[in-house]
Write a protein that holds these residues in place. Structure first.
Motif, PDB file in Angstrom:
ATOM      1  N   CYS A 219      47.751  31.877  39.617  1.00  0.00           N
ATOM      2  CA  CYS A 219      47.954  31.397  40.985  1.00  0.00           C
ATOM      3  C   CYS A 219      49.288  31.914  41.505  1.00  0.00           C
ATOM      4  N   CYS A 222      51.580  28.373  42.343  1.00  0.00           N
ATOM      5  CA  CYS A 222      52.128  27.507  41.294  1.00  0.00           C
ATOM      6  C   CYS A 222      52.258  28.206  39.946  1.00  0.00           C
ATOM      7  N   CYS A 238      42.869  28.003  43.023  1.00  0.00           N
ATOM      8  CA  CYS A 238      43.627  27.530  41.869  1.00  0.00           C
ATOM      9  C   CYS A 238      43.094  26.177  41.409  1.00  0.00           C
ATOM     10  N   CYS A 241      46.502  23.667  41.661  1.00  0.00           N
ATOM     11  CA  CYS A 241      47.102  23.215  42.919  1.00  0.00           C
ATOM     12  C   CYS A 241      46.174  23.359  44.128  1.00  0.00           C
ATOM     13  N   HIS A 243      45.339  26.076  45.691  1.00  0.00           N
ATOM     14  CA  HIS A 243      45.637  27.221  46.559  1.00  0.00           C
ATOM     15  C   HIS A 243      44.418  28.147  46.660  1.00  0.00           C
TER      16      HIS A 243
HETATM   17 ZN   LIG Z   1      48.142  26.965  41.922  1.00  0.00          ZN
END
Ligand SMILES: [Zn+2]
Length: 283
Positions: A219, A222, A238, A241, A243
């Motif tokens: 990612c 993060c 992700c 997180c 994303h």
């Molecule tokens: Zn992430």
């Protein structure tokens, strides 16, 4: 010697004066080379060292990833696609190849087919070259540092070794040769190697190669690395997180950050992990 806006001439030893059409302004050059390509065209090329393209001087960093769905993705979010032959041209190429295979050896027809096939290939090659030139100049002008994945194109293009079956029956185990051949065609057609080579000429000393392992699974926000985050060829989401991004762009941001991860999932190059991860994306 320039004759007009469109025509010029060179004195070729043992041949005499040869007139040629100018496809671009002729720079001051010490030497030239005359070639004849398979599409039956004569070319004259002048040897000049092009001046390097100056960067913006702002410290702007870009990561460029060899894409799967497009030719290349930039950490700014841009998706670049290298032109090849159009659908119609590919169809025509297929037809020509089929007809070529049916021609009698040594026939005039066969020669004509061969020339037509070569002409189509040359068209795709010219387009790719044009794209490589424009794209490399653009990137060299816009960014001070251009990070690319350290791909060994030559290695990837090598033919996979046949795997004999362990019982020595003369049979072979699958070695994924077909799928690898397809991948190679893609890489070569996308002109990735050409792009990196020209970038290194134009932005000399400003191109950095980053180990590319796991850049597509990590990612860019993060830093979590998981194969499950790679939802599909095109989409990254992700699992840690949430994303979401185009997976090639996500990888390009990792490359821009110089973030590469080893097989043990440790960060190898810790260039900018402490920086804002999105930094390189500022356009
Ligand atoms: Zn992430």
């Amino acid at each position: 010697m320039t004759l007009s806006r469109k025509w010029a001439a060179v004195n070729v030893p043992k041949v005499g004066w040869v007139r040629f059409r100018l496809s671009r302004p002729v720079p001051v050059a010490k030497s030239y080379r005359i070639t004849y390509d398979r599409a039956g065209r004569w070319h004259i090329a002048f040897a000049v060292v092009p001046p390097p393209v100056p960067g913006p001087g702002t410290g702007q960093i870009a990561g460029v990833d060899r894409g799967i769905t497009v030719s290349a993705a930039v950490s700014t979010g841009e998706l670049l696609s290298c032109p090849g032959l159009t659908e119609a041209e590919q169809q025509r190429l297929k037809d020509l190849q089929r007809r070529f295979a049916r021609c009698n050896l040594g026939s005039n027809r066969r020669q004509r087919m061969k020339a037509a096939i070569a002409k189509l290939y040359a068209r795709g090659r010219d387009r790719r070259k044009d794209w490589v030139e424009k794209t490399s100049t653009d990137l060299a002008r816009r960014f001070d540092v251009i990070r690319v994945e350290d791909l060994r194109i030559a290695q990837m293009s090598r033919r996979p070794k046949p795997k004999p079956a362990p019982d020595r029956s003369g049979a072979y185990l699958p070695n994924r040769r077909r799928s690898k051949a397809g991948l190679n065609r893609g890489i070569l057609a996308n002109g990735w190697g050409q792009l990196v080579r020209r970038l290194e000429h134009k932005a000399a000393g400003r191109v950095e190669k980053v180990k590319s392992a796991y850049t597509s699974q990590t990612c860019s926000v993060c830093g979590h690395c998981a194969s499950e985050s790679r939802k599909s060829q095109a989409a990254f989401r992700c699992v840690a997180c949430g994303h979401e991004a185009n997976s090639d762009v996500n990888a390009a941001v990792n490359i821009a950050a110089g973030r590469a991860v080893s097989a043990r999932r440790e960060t190898l190059v810790q260039v900018s992990l402490k920086r804002e991860p999105q930094l390189p994306t500022s356009a």
